[in-house]
Design a protein around this motif. Structure first.
Motif, PDB file in Angstrom:
ATOM      1  N   SER A  62       7.634   2.484 -15.812  1.00  0.00           N
ATOM      2  CA  SER A  62       8.398   1.239 -15.609  1.00  0.00           C
ATOM      3  C   SER A  62       8.279   0.754 -14.169  1.00  0.00           C
ATOM      4  CB  SER A  62       9.863   1.458 -15.974  1.00  0.00           C
ATOM      5  OG  SER A  62       9.996   1.811 -17.332  1.00  0.00           O
ATOM      6  N   LEU A  63       8.338   1.685 -13.221  1.00  0.00           N
ATOM      7  CA  LEU A  63       8.206   1.302 -11.815  1.00  0.00           C
ATOM      8  C   LEU A  63       6.819   0.741 -11.523  1.00  0.00           C
ATOM      9  CD1 LEU A  63      10.060   4.249 -10.039  1.00  0.00           C
ATOM     10  CD2 LEU A  63      10.787   1.864 -10.133  1.00  0.00           C
ATOM     11  N   VAL A  64       5.782   1.348 -12.091  1.00  0.00           N
ATOM     12  CA  VAL A  64       4.418   0.863 -11.888  1.00  0.00           C
ATOM     13  C   VAL A  64       4.279  -0.558 -12.430  1.00  0.00           C
ATOM     14  CG1 VAL A  64       2.007   1.173 -12.550  1.00  0.00           C
ATOM     15  CG2 VAL A  64       3.366   3.140 -11.820  1.00  0.00           C
ATOM     16  N   ILE A  65       4.776  -0.777 -13.649  1.00  0.00           N
ATOM     17  CA  ILE A  65       4.696  -2.114 -14.250  1.00  0.00           C
ATOM     18  C   ILE A  65       5.467  -3.124 -13.410  1.00  0.00           C
ATOM     19  CG2 ILE A  65       5.336  -3.483 -16.273  1.00  0.00           C
ATOM     20  CD1 ILE A  65       4.788  -0.994 -17.978  1.00  0.00           C
ATOM     21  N   TYR A  66       6.619  -2.705 -12.895  1.00  0.00           N
ATOM     22  CA  TYR A  66       7.448  -3.602 -12.094  1.00  0.00           C
ATOM     23  C   TYR A  66       6.740  -4.001 -10.795  1.00  0.00           C
ATOM     24  CZ  TYR A  66      11.508  -5.407  -9.583  1.00  0.00           C
ATOM     25  OH  TYR A  66      12.381  -6.201  -8.872  1.00  0.00           O
ATOM     26  N   VAL A  67       6.133  -3.041 -10.122  1.00  0.00           N
ATOM     27  CA  VAL A  67       5.422  -3.338  -8.875  1.00  0.00           C
ATOM     28  C   VAL A  67       4.236  -4.264  -9.147  1.00  0.00           C
ATOM     29  CG1 VAL A  67       4.031  -2.347  -7.026  1.00  0.00           C
ATOM     30  CG2 VAL A  67       6.176  -1.249  -7.697  1.00  0.00           C
ATOM     31  N   LEU A  68       3.494  -3.997 -10.210  1.00  0.00           N
ATOM     32  CA  LEU A  68       2.376  -4.876 -10.562  1.00  0.00           C
ATOM     33  C   LEU A  68       2.864  -6.281 -10.889  1.00  0.00           C
ATOM     34  CD1 LEU A  68       0.193  -2.461 -12.749  1.00  0.00           C
ATOM     35  CD2 LEU A  68      -0.181  -3.163 -10.369  1.00  0.00           C
ATOM     36  N   TRP A  69       4.020  -6.371 -11.542  1.00  0.00           N
ATOM     37  CA  TRP A  69       4.609  -7.691 -11.834  1.00  0.00           C
ATOM     38  C   TRP A  69       4.897  -8.435 -10.528  1.00  0.00           C
ATOM     39  CZ3 TRP A  69       6.075 -10.301 -16.430  1.00  0.00           C
ATOM     40  CH2 TRP A  69       6.815 -11.459 -16.212  1.00  0.00           C
TER      41      TRP A  69
ATOM     42  N   LEU B 142       3.843   5.795  -5.468  1.00  0.00           N
ATOM     43  CA  LEU B 142       3.901   5.889  -6.929  1.00  0.00           C
ATOM     44  C   LEU B 142       2.808   6.799  -7.491  1.00  0.00           C
ATOM     45  CD1 LEU B 142       4.669   2.183  -7.930  1.00  0.00           C
ATOM     46  CD2 LEU B 142       6.163   4.154  -8.273  1.00  0.00           C
ATOM     47  N   PHE B 143       1.606   6.674  -6.988  1.00  0.00           N
ATOM     48  CA  PHE B 143       0.474   7.328  -7.660  1.00  0.00           C
ATOM     49  C   PHE B 143       0.133   8.713  -7.093  1.00  0.00           C
ATOM     50  CE2 PHE B 143      -0.126   2.985  -9.049  1.00  0.00           C
ATOM     51  CZ  PHE B 143      -0.564   3.148 -10.360  1.00  0.00           C
ATOM     52  N   THR B 144       0.278   8.907  -5.799  1.00  0.00           N
ATOM     53  CA  THR B 144      -0.080  10.216  -5.234  1.00  0.00           C
ATOM     54  C   THR B 144       0.757  11.351  -5.823  1.00  0.00           C
ATOM     55  OG1 THR B 144      -0.795   9.148  -3.193  1.00  0.00           O
ATOM     56  CG2 THR B 144      -0.351  11.513  -3.102  1.00  0.00           C
ATOM     57  N   PRO B 145       2.087  11.259  -5.887  1.00  0.00           N
ATOM     58  CA  PRO B 145       2.859  12.349  -6.494  1.00  0.00           C
ATOM     59  C   PRO B 145       2.526  12.566  -7.967  1.00  0.00           C
ATOM     60  CG  PRO B 145       4.285  10.878  -5.267  1.00  0.00           C
ATOM     61  CD  PRO B 145       2.966  10.206  -5.358  1.00  0.00           C
ATOM     62  N   LYS B 146       2.228  11.465  -8.675  1.00  0.00           N
ATOM     63  CA  LYS B 146       1.905  11.608 -10.100  1.00  0.00           C
ATOM     64  C   LYS B 146       0.609  12.385 -10.278  1.00  0.00           C
ATOM     65  CE  LYS B 146       3.219  10.679 -14.310  1.00  0.00           C
ATOM     66  NZ  LYS B 146       4.484  11.225 -14.825  1.00  0.00           N
ATOM     67  N   LEU B 147      -0.378  12.081  -9.449  1.00  0.00           N
ATOM     68  CA  LEU B 147      -1.645  12.812  -9.537  1.00  0.00           C
ATOM     69  C   LEU B 147      -1.452  14.281  -9.182  1.00  0.00           C
ATOM     70  CD1 LEU B 147      -4.050  10.177  -7.923  1.00  0.00           C
ATOM     71  CD2 LEU B 147      -3.825  10.750 -10.350  1.00  0.00           C
TER      72      LEU B 147
ATOM     73  N   THR C  57       8.618  12.226  -9.955  1.00  0.00           N
ATOM     74  CA  THR C  57       7.744  11.502 -10.881  1.00  0.00           C
ATOM     75  C   THR C  57       7.674  12.158 -12.258  1.00  0.00           C
ATOM     76  OG1 THR C  57       5.842  12.742 -10.023  1.00  0.00           O
ATOM     77  CG2 THR C  57       6.311  10.602  -9.027  1.00  0.00           C
ATOM     78  N   ARG C  58       8.548  13.114 -12.529  1.00  0.00           N
ATOM     79  CA  ARG C  58       8.473  13.830 -13.804  1.00  0.00           C
ATOM     80  C   ARG C  58       8.810  12.936 -15.000  1.00  0.00           C
ATOM     81  NH1 ARG C  58      10.308  20.025 -14.592  1.00  0.00           N
ATOM     82  NH2 ARG C  58       8.562  20.991 -13.488  1.00  0.00           N
ATOM     83  N   SER C  59       9.729  11.989 -14.768  1.00  0.00           N
ATOM     84  CA  SER C  59      10.134  11.125 -15.881  1.00  0.00           C
ATOM     85  C   SER C  59       9.068  10.061 -16.106  1.00  0.00           C
ATOM     86  CB  SER C  59      11.487  10.472 -15.592  1.00  0.00           C
ATOM     87  OG  SER C  59      11.809   9.545 -16.598  1.00  0.00           O
ATOM     88  N   LYS C  60       8.285  10.257 -17.156  1.00  0.00           N
ATOM     89  CA  LYS C  60       7.194   9.329 -17.429  1.00  0.00           C
ATOM     90  C   LYS C  60       7.686   7.911 -17.706  1.00  0.00           C
ATOM     91  CE  LYS C  60       2.950   8.899 -20.139  1.00  0.00           C
ATOM     92  NZ  LYS C  60       2.095   9.533 -21.179  1.00  0.00           N
ATOM     93  N   PRO C  61       8.764   7.706 -18.509  1.00  0.00           N
ATOM     94  CA  PRO C  61       9.237   6.326 -18.737  1.00  0.00           C
ATOM     95  C   PRO C  61       9.631   5.624 -17.442  1.00  0.00           C
ATOM     96  CG  PRO C  61      10.192   7.816 -20.343  1.00  0.00           C
ATOM     97  CD  PRO C  61       9.503   8.672 -19.338  1.00  0.00           C
TER      98      PRO C  61
ATOM     99  N   ALA D 266       0.830  -1.206   0.000  1.00  0.00           N
ATOM    100  CA  ALA D 266       0.000   0.000   0.000  1.00  0.00           C
ATOM    101  C   ALA D 266       0.862   1.253   0.000  1.00  0.00           C
ATOM    102  CB  ALA D 266      -0.927  -0.009   1.214  1.00  0.00           C
ATOM    103  N   PHE D 267       1.910   1.261   0.816  1.00  0.00           N
ATOM    104  CA  PHE D 267       2.807   2.414   0.848  1.00  0.00           C
ATOM    105  C   PHE D 267       3.475   2.626  -0.504  1.00  0.00           C
ATOM    106  CE2 PHE D 267       7.141   4.057   1.403  1.00  0.00           C
ATOM    107  CZ  PHE D 267       6.859   5.288   1.985  1.00  0.00           C
TER     108      PHE D 267
END
Length: 723
Positions: free
Chosen positions: A533-540, A480-485, A525-529, A474-475
């Motif tokens: 990549s981090l989001v995909i990695y965590v989901l993996w 990952l998502f709060t700063p991006k939003l 979180t400015r670097s979109k790639p 959860a942390f």
């Protein structure tokens, strides 16, 4: 006398064919829940048994098996009714203790050692009961296979008692026509049916069927006896390291419902604590049930053994260290210690006017006496009582007895009166027991628990793992998502840019802590790639396999480890499911999530935030020298003295690259943290390679290479390139 109740013929045929039917793997739902029953008669009303645990007989430490000769000599003086070996019989590790495998030589050594103990100690082999521990299943793909040496060399296997539940009844026939009384000992084997190798094999895994059979078996002797049955259960795993069944059933509710007096276990070793204990209590509106859980330290390093006695429904014990020959030992069986009192329905038992003491010695005992102290009168001696040896027609029983008036010691306080026993042997050596409080009315004084006792023995680690795991997940998702939003919300806001520039241009002592946090989250979180990549990695990591490895044997088939456990391949290419070894995998997942994954994300954010700060500062410079030597000298001033001297000697291009890569002091600190995180990660991967095979683990990118690639790519992409 002893007898075994055989399984039905069709069950025996099924068990014999089961390994062939299942090829090289046993699914978890085919776990065995068979019962072997043994009955022994005994004289008198006091029974005592010896427990040893965690022998860890090893090819590389032969003294562990050799010192068991001391146990054999001790048994000749103790003369127990049973000898219980509660798991981890062999070590099953290499000399460096980095990988695990079953070593047949260790099991042959165990068999020879037990045979020597039987010869030296004079105990009937049928009275020895051993059960598996997690070390005894390391690298055992299925029960009954060629690597399951317990099924060949254990005492239970030699006596055709191979079952996950051993039910033992000590049937007492009292001389004074008070009726029969029985003491039941129930052994439970909760090791994994598929023996995962070290380190992801840590918990006991009962099945629904086994818990139901344990419940039934504890009730069986009660239904077939007209007198109370005292029940003691023994196993390898503490309750804190025993999982719930698939339906959520647990042993604690069974033990309290069936009036179990004590649960004996091992597993945690004396390095944690020489004696861990827990008082389990279950209350309802009209009834209270309870039982004690007592863990015994290991034989491996501490050479510990336990003598547990049952005296007419009262349970007591002492733990002894056998690093030398057994010294004269004293066990008061009644009255029992009020700090660990456990009686069978004490409210229904009349107050006893007895003092019973077991004295175990190689010497002739000449005199035994007991002294009662009053703690409310500065521990003055209230009474001294001589004890006499109890006569026995069948064999020597080291039991001493005396009568007293228990009414004299009634007290509201369970710790007012204390008892101490003194023994004089034929060599004129006086030995005394420790002082211990007692309560003739059955009152209890449970001592305070040390914090380590609570953490290890009372925290349910199956639940703790889920809490630690999902709080980390959860942390990570919030990180990952709060700063991006937030970044998407304010990225077009010129006020945010002006505010950031104004704060950066102010003195550093005026910058508030919240500025650094906001800057870190927004710019990280400015670097979109990178973020994607981090989001995909965590989901993996949440849904897909982490790595591949030889989970059950050095040359076995490759299995996959998921966040939720192991998936084991069948020969037909199918998978058993992905929850074998859950929560045992916590020893792999939690260190990676807390020490690698979260630091990697934080460091990547930090590197990009530091680059943004450096870029803003660089853009505000009005003038700077274009001469390469001058630029190099000015930039080198940012470095310490020794690197500065070396840098001035380097070619212009290399010096410029080093300046760009190392940057400010903040960046150097971040790079150092990246190096530390990478070192921790490589250390974890190295241990997994040793445990589950170098090649499969090394060629598992999700676990082995991705954190290093993330850190390396982030360090390179955040270099401040010249305009």
């Amino acid at each position: 006398m002893t007898f075994e109740l055989p399984l039905p013929l069709h069950a025996l045929i099924f068990l014999a064919l089961l390994p062939q039917l299942c090829s090289s793997w046993l699914p978890a739902d085919e776990d065995d829940a068979s019962v072997s029953r043994s009955v022994f008669s005994m004289d008198g009303d006091v029974a005592w048994v010896v427990q040893v645990s965690d022998l860890h007989i090893s090819t590389y430490c032969p003294e562990r098996a050799a010192d068991l000769a001391l146990l054999g000599t001790a048994l000749r003086a103790i003369r127990p009714h049973l000898l219980l070996v509660t798991g981890d019989i062999t070590d099953a590790k290499n000399q460096q203790r980095t990988t695990s495998r079953q070593d047949e030589y260790e099991w042959v050594t165990y068999k020879r050692t037990i045979d020597a103990i039987v010869g030296r100690g004079g105990i009937d082999k049928t009275r020895i009961f051993d059960i598996r521990g997690n070390h005894d299943t390391y690298g055992v793909p299925y029960r009954g296979g060629k690597l399951d040496f317990f099924s060949t060399y254990s005492v239970n296997s030699q006596l055709k008692r191979l079952s996950t539940i051993s039910s033992i009844l000590l049937q007492v026939r009292l001389i004074l026509h008070q009726g029969d009384r029985s003491y039941q000992f129930l052994g439970i084997d909760d090791t994994m049916s598929v023996g995962i190798r070290f380190p992801a094999n840590l918990f006991g895994h009962p099945t629904d069927k086994r818990i139901e059979v344990v419940d039934s078996e504890l009730q069986y002797w009660t239904n077939h006896s007209n007198a109370p049955v005292m029940k003691v259960v023994f196993g390898h795993f503490p309750m804190s390291f025993t999982t719930s069944s698939k339906k959520g059933q647990r042993y604690e509710s069974v033990f309290t419902r069936q009036s179990v007096s004590a649960y004996l276990c091992g597993h945690l070793h004396a390095k944690v604590s020489k004696q861990l204990w827990r008082y389990h209590e279950m209350r309802t509106t009209d009834h209270k049930s309870s039982f004690w859980e007592w863990e015994l330290g290991d034989w491996k390093d501490s050479r510990l053994m336990r003598i547990l006695a049952i005296d007419g429904g009262a349970v007591s014990f002492i733990d002894l260290t056998l690093k030398q020959a057994l010294q004269t030992s004293i066990l008061v069986t009644y009255p029992i210690d009020s700090r660990s009192m456990n009686m069978l329905e004490p409210e229904k038992w009349p107050m006893r006017n007895d003092i019973n003491v077991l004295v175990f010695s190689h010497q002739v005992i000449c005199n035994v006496s007991a002294r009662v102290f009053d703690s409310h009168s500065d521990f003055k001696v209230v009474e001294e009582i001589p004890l006499q040896l109890v006569a026995s027609s069948s064999a020597h029983i080291p039991l001493f007895h005396a009568k007293w008036n228990a009414e004299n010691y009634k007290s509201p306080s369970p710790t007012r009166y204390w008892l101490q026993v003194f023994v004089l042997d034929s060599h004129a050596v006086m030995i005394s027991s420790e002082q211990r409080p007692f309560s003739v009315e059955g009152k209890m004084a449970i001592p305070r628990r040390p914090w380590l006792n609570y953490l290890v023995f009372e925290v349910q680690w199956e639940d703790m793992y889920q809490a630690l795991l999902w709080s980390n997940i959860a942390f990570t998702i919030v990180l990952l998502f709060t700063p991006k939003l937030l970044y998407r919300f304010v990225r077009r806001s010129s006020s945010y840019q002006r505010w950031a520039v104004s704060v950066l241009s102010s003195p550093i002592q005026q910058r508030k802590a919240y500025f650094w946090l906001i800057w870190f989250l927004m710019e990280g979180t400015r670097s979109k790639p990178f973020w994607l990549s981090l989001v995909i990695y965590v989901l993996w990591l949440i849904e897909m396999p982490w790595f591949w490895g030889c989970a059950t044997s050095e040359n076995g088939e490759i299995a996959q480890m998921y966040l939720s456990g192991w998936s084991m391949p069948f020969n037909d290419g199918g998978l058993t499911g992905n929850k074998l070894g859950n929560p045992d995998v916590l020893v792999i997942t939690l260190p990676f999530l807390y020490l690698v994954l979260v630091p990697v994300i934080v460091l990547i954010y930090g590197l990009f935030a530091e680059k943004a700060i450096a870029h803003l500062r660089h853009s505000r410079r009005i003038e700077y020298s274009t001469d390469s030597a001058t630029t190099r000298a000015e930039s080198a001033c940012l470095l310490p003295v020794v690197p500065r001297v070396l840098l001035m000697k380097l070619p212009d291009m290399m010096a410029s690259m080093m300046i760009q890569f190392c940057g400010s002091w903040t960046r150097r600190a971040l790079l150092l943290a990246c190096l530390v995180t990478a070192t921790i990660h490589l250390k974890l991967c190295s241990k997994l390679m040793s445990a589950y095979g170098t090649v499969p683990v090394a060629f598992s990118p999700p676990l082995t290479w991705m954190p290093l690639l993330f850190l390396g790519a982030a360090a390179y992409c955040t270099m401040l390139h010249p305009d």
